[in-house]
Scaffold this motif. Structure first.
Motif: not given
Length: 340
Positions: A300-311
């Motif tokens: 996004y213009n105002d940030g990064l968002y890591l959508i992660a799995t399990d470990r």
């Protein structure tokens, strides 16, 4: 398996673009083993983690590209299988319906010299075996991929100037006969190990030019490296040798927002004194059967968002918001908003 940790998306907002991430697959067709610290490693299972990652990324349908943070094949891979193993892992990445950007790690270079490895990884900056490059998936963002083994005893011919410079650094900084041993080294000096490396002068000059151009174009920059760039996000033994020199250069500019890395398998996160997020990604290699470690990042213009799995842990990395910075305490972000 492949269950998301933390947030799924940012409510009411569509990302500008998204990309997949995975680190330290370290595949080898050998029985499971352990690290020198005793952590289990699942050499044959790791390629199944990658396979599920590619399926997940393709199912997402809107990922612009994938970043692999190095070490796709393990150093214990039998040398007569090095070439075929690298090709096997690359062929799994090639099943992704989009571009894949690789960076080199120490285990990659244990298996193949640069001149053989870089074409297989489709790293196009081949002049002199260089493995650093940049790209802009959109006009407002630029990704900078560093070569953390530019100055290294791994991957170059023994008489190459970069290899000789690395040997000199190790002889001055690490008195142990085994240059992969940190025995007797104290604090940040423990980074001077043979399985790490440094960024050379020409690469620093190139990085300076890229950041100047990005500043002129008003681009936000994401720096990517196999080796971590901040001691707050990793063990000292996993740091780039001249991380401080690289970060001093980066801190001359305001365009860099996030540094992403691999190498330290347990992962890590911190925000440095200039408000730059440092996120070290958890390794696919250390996933027992039935578990995973990969994800995708929404931009996004105002940030990064890591959508992660399990470990792998999900993370929210806002730009210049939700935090206060000063020279004494650095930058403080509400942990509930930065790591989910």
């Amino acid at each position: 398996m492949a269950s998301a940790n933390g947030i799924e998306s940012v409510k009411g907002k569509q990302p500008l673009f998204s990309f997949g991430v995975i680190s330290d697959v370290q595949y080898a067709d050998i029985p499971d083993g352990r690290s020198f610290l005793g952590t289990p490693r699942y050499y044959r299972h790791s390629i199944h983690v990658l396979n599920r990652a590619v399926q997940n990324w393709n199912n997402h349908q809107k990922l612009k590209f994938v970043l692999s943070f190095g070490d796709i094949v393990d150093g214990f891979c039998p040398k007569d299988q090095s070439l075929s193993s690298v090709k096997k892992v690359v062929s799994e990445f090639d099943k992704f319906n989009g571009l894949v950007y690789h960076m080199i790690g120490n285990h990659c270079l244990y298996n193949l010299p640069r001149k053989e490895l870089l074409p297989l990884l489709k790293i196009s900056k081949l002049d002199g075996g260089l493995a650093y490059y940049d790209f802009s998936p959109t006009p407002n963002f630029r990704f900078v991929v560093l070569d953390g083994y530019d100055i290294s005893v791994i991957g170059w011919p023994q008489d190459h100037p970069n290899s000789m410079e690395a040997l000199q650094i190790l002889s001055q900084r690490n008195p142990n006969a085994d240059k992969n041993s940190p025995s007797g080294l104290i604090g940040l000096e423990r980074r001077y190990l043979m399985f790490n490396g440094g960024v050379g002068k020409e690469q620093l000059k190139w990085l300076d030019g890229v950041l100047q151009e990005a500043t002129h174009l008003k681009q936000k920059v994401i720096v990517c490296s196999h080796l971590p760039l901040d001691p707050g996000a990793t063990s000292f033994e996993a740091l780039l040798w001249n991380y401080d020199e690289v970060m001093n250069l980066i801190h001359n500019y305001n365009c860099v927002k996030v540094c992403l890395a691999g190498h330290d398998h347990k992962g890590g996160y911190t925000i440095d004194s200039h408000g730059i997020h440092h996120r070290v990604l958890e390794a696919a290699l250390e996933c027992p059967p039935g578990s995973d470690a990969f994800g995708h990042i929404d931009v996004y213009n105002d940030g990064l968002y890591l959508i992660a799995t399990d470990r792998m842990s999900s993370s929210r990395m806002p730009f210049d918001s939700d935090r206060t910075c000063d020279s004494e305490n650095g930058c403080i972000t509400d942990p509930l908003t930065s790591t989910l």
